[in-house]
Design an enzyme around this catalytic site. Structure first.
Site, PDB file in Angstrom:
ATOM      1  N   GLY A   1       0.822  -1.210   0.000  1.00  0.00           N
ATOM      2  CA  GLY A   1       0.000   0.000   0.000  1.00  0.00           C
ATOM      3  C   GLY A   1       0.850   1.251   0.000  1.00  0.00           C
ATOM      4  O   GLY A   1       2.081   1.186   0.177  1.00  0.00           O
ATOM      5  N   ASP A   2       0.198   2.383  -0.244  1.00  0.00           N
ATOM      6  CA  ASP A   2       0.850   3.701  -0.217  1.00  0.00           C
ATOM      7  C   ASP A   2       1.978   3.818  -1.244  1.00  0.00           C
ATOM      8  O   ASP A   2       2.996   4.462  -0.999  1.00  0.00           O
ATOM      9  CB  ASP A   2       1.388   4.015   1.197  1.00  0.00           C
ATOM     10  CG  ASP A   2       0.347   3.756   2.255  1.00  0.00           C
ATOM     11  OD1 ASP A   2      -0.766   4.269   2.101  1.00  0.00           O
ATOM     12  OD2 ASP A   2       0.632   3.002   3.216  1.00  0.00           O
ATOM     13  N   GLU A   3       1.799   3.202  -2.410  1.00  0.00           N
ATOM     14  CA  GLU A   3       2.849   3.232  -3.436  1.00  0.00           C
ATOM     15  C   GLU A   3       2.823   4.528  -4.250  1.00  0.00           C
ATOM     16  O   GLU A   3       3.702   4.743  -5.093  1.00  0.00           O
ATOM     17  CB  GLU A   3       2.687   2.056  -4.408  1.00  0.00           C
ATOM     18  CG  GLU A   3       2.919   0.677  -3.804  1.00  0.00           C
ATOM     19  CD  GLU A   3       1.643   0.059  -3.260  1.00  0.00           C
ATOM     20  OE1 GLU A   3       0.605   0.751  -3.221  1.00  0.00           O
ATOM     21  OE2 GLU A   3       1.680  -1.112  -2.876  1.00  0.00           O
TER      22      GLU A   3
ATOM     23  N   LYS B   1      -0.285   5.482  -5.820  1.00  0.00           N
ATOM     24  CA  LYS B   1      -1.256   5.188  -6.882  1.00  0.00           C
ATOM     25  C   LYS B   1      -2.086   6.426  -7.223  1.00  0.00           C
ATOM     26  O   LYS B   1      -2.420   6.644  -8.384  1.00  0.00           O
ATOM     27  CB  LYS B   1      -2.192   4.053  -6.439  1.00  0.00           C
ATOM     28  CG  LYS B   1      -1.471   2.736  -6.166  1.00  0.00           C
ATOM     29  CD  LYS B   1      -2.424   1.647  -5.752  1.00  0.00           C
ATOM     30  CE  LYS B   1      -3.000   1.779  -4.363  1.00  0.00           C
ATOM     31  NZ  LYS B   1      -2.038   1.696  -3.241  1.00  0.00           N
TER      32      LYS B   1
ATOM     33  N   GLY C   1      -6.114   5.980   1.401  1.00  0.00           N
ATOM     34  CA  GLY C   1      -5.785   7.406   1.447  1.00  0.00           C
ATOM     35  C   GLY C   1      -4.955   7.725   0.229  1.00  0.00           C
ATOM     36  O   GLY C   1      -3.751   7.506   0.226  1.00  0.00           O
ATOM     37  N   HIS C   2      -5.600   8.184  -0.840  1.00  0.00           N
ATOM     38  CA  HIS C   2      -4.877   8.460  -2.087  1.00  0.00           C
ATOM     39  C   HIS C   2      -4.616   9.957  -2.205  1.00  0.00           C
ATOM     40  O   HIS C   2      -5.532  10.764  -2.204  1.00  0.00           O
ATOM     41  CB  HIS C   2      -5.675   7.929  -3.290  1.00  0.00           C
ATOM     42  CG  HIS C   2      -5.766   6.433  -3.296  1.00  0.00           C
ATOM     43  ND1 HIS C   2      -6.577   5.721  -4.134  1.00  0.00           N
ATOM     44  CD2 HIS C   2      -5.106   5.506  -2.558  1.00  0.00           C
ATOM     45  CE1 HIS C   2      -6.426   4.419  -3.900  1.00  0.00           C
ATOM     46  NE2 HIS C   2      -5.536   4.275  -2.932  1.00  0.00           N
TER      47      HIS C   2
ATOM     48  N   GLN D   1      -5.344  -0.072  -1.488  1.00  0.00           N
ATOM     49  CA  GLN D   1      -4.395  -0.941  -0.763  1.00  0.00           C
ATOM     50  C   GLN D   1      -3.463  -1.603  -1.788  1.00  0.00           C
ATOM     51  O   GLN D   1      -3.152  -0.973  -2.780  1.00  0.00           O
ATOM     52  CB  GLN D   1      -5.118  -1.969   0.119  1.00  0.00           C
ATOM     53  CG  GLN D   1      -5.842  -1.360   1.314  1.00  0.00           C
ATOM     54  CD  GLN D   1      -7.199  -0.806   0.969  1.00  0.00           C
ATOM     55  OE1 GLN D   1      -7.979  -1.441   0.285  1.00  0.00           O
ATOM     56  NE2 GLN D   1      -7.516   0.367   1.427  1.00  0.00           N
TER      57      GLN D   1
ATOM     58  N   THR E   1      -5.922  -6.639   4.484  1.00  0.00           N
ATOM     59  CA  THR E   1      -7.225  -5.993   4.583  1.00  0.00           C
ATOM     60  C   THR E   1      -8.269  -7.032   4.186  1.00  0.00           C
ATOM     61  O   THR E   1      -7.919  -8.162   3.818  1.00  0.00           O
ATOM     62  CB  THR E   1      -7.274  -4.698   3.738  1.00  0.00           C
ATOM     63  OG1 THR E   1      -8.481  -3.988   4.069  1.00  0.00           O
ATOM     64  CG2 THR E   1      -7.226  -4.978   2.247  1.00  0.00           C
TER      65      THR E   1
HETATM   66  P1  IMP Z   1      -8.064  -2.424   7.480  1.00  0.00           P
HETATM   67  O1  IMP Z   1      -8.097  -2.349   5.989  1.00  0.00           O
HETATM   68  O2  IMP Z   1      -8.381  -1.104   8.134  1.00  0.00           O
HETATM   69  O3  IMP Z   1      -8.865  -3.558   8.006  1.00  0.00           O
HETATM   70  O4  IMP Z   1      -6.531  -2.740   7.909  1.00  0.00           O
HETATM   71  C1  IMP Z   1      -5.894  -3.970   7.627  1.00  0.00           C
HETATM   72  C2  IMP Z   1      -4.428  -3.746   7.257  1.00  0.00           C
HETATM   73  O5  IMP Z   1      -4.337  -3.073   6.013  1.00  0.00           O
HETATM   74  C3  IMP Z   1      -3.664  -2.870   8.254  1.00  0.00           C
HETATM   75  O6  IMP Z   1      -2.321  -3.327   8.313  1.00  0.00           O
HETATM   76  C4  IMP Z   1      -3.705  -1.499   7.611  1.00  0.00           C
HETATM   77  O7  IMP Z   1      -2.626  -0.684   8.034  1.00  0.00           O
HETATM   78  C5  IMP Z   1      -3.576  -1.884   6.143  1.00  0.00           C
HETATM   79  N1  IMP Z   1      -4.159  -0.881   5.255  1.00  0.00           N
HETATM   80  C6  IMP Z   1      -5.470  -0.663   5.004  1.00  0.00           C
HETATM   81  N2  IMP Z   1      -5.624   0.312   4.113  1.00  0.00           N
HETATM   82  C7  IMP Z   1      -4.403   0.713   3.761  1.00  0.00           C
HETATM   83  C8  IMP Z   1      -3.912   1.671   2.828  1.00  0.00           C
HETATM   84  O8  IMP Z   1      -4.657   2.349   2.119  1.00  0.00           O
HETATM   85  N3  IMP Z   1      -2.557   1.805   2.754  1.00  0.00           N
HETATM   86  C9  IMP Z   1      -1.717   1.017   3.481  1.00  0.00           C
HETATM   87  N4  IMP Z   1      -2.121   0.112   4.356  1.00  0.00           N
HETATM   88  C10 IMP Z   1      -3.445  -0.047   4.491  1.00  0.00           C
END
Ligand code: IMP
Length: 399
Positions: A14-16, A18, A42-43, A186, A201
């Site tokens: 995630g957070d690449e 995008k 969070g884009h 993600q 996730t």
């Molecule tokens: P959830 O999606 O809130 O259930 O979180 C599950 C896992 O995915 C956790 O490790 C979060 O930090 C990670 N995660 C969820 N959304 C993002 C994202 O947009 N960027 C990076 N990590 C994410």
């Protein structure tokens, strides 16, 4: 001839970056679509020095003459959705919310927070997991049935104008030869099936989620995988190339590696070619956008992980592997094996042409490309829309 439709999918944790690529590509597409996840994403998009962060809305929303779709595979918090729309600049794309998407309710947020106290995944605590749990166990509420839920009518009244059958809308767009941009949220290593389970996730973040999360099958589709020139992860879970030292700290500070949704500091480490190659395979990536290369400027030496040393309890010897083990516990034990490349110390943030990059920066990109076996066609050198260098796709990949 270039493909009509494009999917943008994260190749790491995630957070690449995008959001920025999507914002660039959205200009040449008619419709932008999110198909999974919710406001855990969070884009970030920077336009004219102004930063916009989108959690639910597709990042193409800043183009006023376009359409934006939140697909049926999403879980949508209606209050967060309305808030995000209220914060948009006046001229924005037309927004459509799938009537088959699941409604994320306050009880889901409460359940997420409660569960984090015992089973620590490091979730964003936005209620994503519990909402998908209700969906799969057939206890969920979808927007087409939202009126039947016991809740605030004013929210329902405000949401109603956006809700429609987005599958039909997207099929119509495909039939009319419109160009669709599919925006993954993600990333592959957080996919509920293909990620580092259970530290994932709750949605299908890789290519399969595009089909189930929209209900259409675009025939002419290019898949662009996005990878950072290093690696970050937020939340718990295995991260073989993590750096708990001054280099990791400087990556975090220079790269501004703090969660766009939660503000949490991201864990940082070297580029992991095993992870990115695996993710390219899972998604059938046609091209790669390598982002944030500028963050590595001034490092004397840059490491790339090419394989893992994996202790094996069943044989006397340990083994060298170049794939991602299915078990998170096994990945946790893997020791990365690195190659080291020379860094560069000139500012690359204003460079517009790939050929103008310092020799060692070009070498870094070319080594990554060879290790993955997929052409790199974009190189990010800063946060702005204009700081994305195009690289020709005719590069001969050394195997
Ligand atoms: P959830 O999606 O809130 O259930 O979180 C599950 C896992 O995915 C956790 O490790 C979060 O930090 C990670 N995660 C969820 N959304 C993002 C994202 O947009 N960027 C990076 N990590 C994410």
């Amino acid at each position: 001839m270039s493909a009509k439709n494009t999917a943008v999918i994260g190749l790491q944790f995630g957070d690449e970056g995008k959001g920025k690529l999507i914002d660039i590509l959205a200009e040449s597409h008619d419709v932008s679509v999110r198909y999974q996840g919710g406001n855990n994403a969070g884009h970030t998009v920077c336009v004219n020095n102004e930063k916009h962060v989108f959690h639910l809305l597709p990042s193409g929303v800043l183009y006023q003459d376009k359409q934006c779709v939140l697909g049926n595979g999403m879980v949508v918090n209606p209050v967060a959705f309305l808030e995000e729309i209220a914060n948009l600049p006046k001229n924005h794309a037309k927004i459509f919310l799938s009537d088959r998407a699941n409604v994320l309710l306050p009880k889901h947020i409460d359940a997420d927070k409660k569960k984090e106290q015992t089973k620590k995944i490091g979730t964003t605590q936005k209620g994503i997991g519990p909402c998908y749990t209700d969906k799969i166990s057939r206890d969920g509420v979808r927007f087409c049935d939202y009126w039947s839920e016991d809740f605030e009518w004013d929210v329902f009244e405000k949401i109603k104008p956006y809700v429609c059958d987005t599958r039909a809308l997207l099929q119509d767009a495909l039939d009319k030869n419109k160009k669709i941009l599919f925006e993954g949220a993600q990333a592959t290593l957080l996919d509920v099936d293909h990620g580092t389970y259970p530290f994932v996730t709750s949605s299908s973040t890789s290519i399969g989620g595009l089909y189930t999360g929209t209900g259409v099958r675009p025939k002419d589709l290019k898949v662009i995988g996005v990878a950072k020139a290093y690696t970050t992860r937020v939340g718990e879970g295995p991260f073989p190339t993590e750096l708990n030292d001054a280099i990791g700290k400087s990556m975090r500070e220079i790269g501004q590696e703090f969660g766009a949704t939660t503000g949490r500091p991201r864990r940082c480490g070297w580029f992991d070619a095993v992870v990115v190659k695996y993710a390219c395979e899972v998604n059938g990536a046609d091209e790669i956008a390598l982002t944030k290369l500028d963050v590595l400027t001034e490092l004397k030496e840059i490491a790339i992980c090419t394989k893992y040393y994996r202790p094996n309890p069943f044989i006397a010897d340990s083994e060298i592997i170049n794939h991602i083990p299915s078990s998170a516990a096994a990945l946790e034990e893997c020791v990365p094996q690195y190659i080291y490349l020379q860094g560069w110390n000139t500012d690359i943030s204003k460079i517009k042409k790939f050929s103008d990059l310092p020799r060692t920066a070009k070498e870094y990109v070319s080594v990554v490309e060879s290790l993955i076996g997929v052409p790199i066609t974009y190189v990010g050198v800063g946060t702005g829309r204009e700081q994305m260098v195009r690289k020709a796709n005719n590069h001969k990949i050394k195997k």
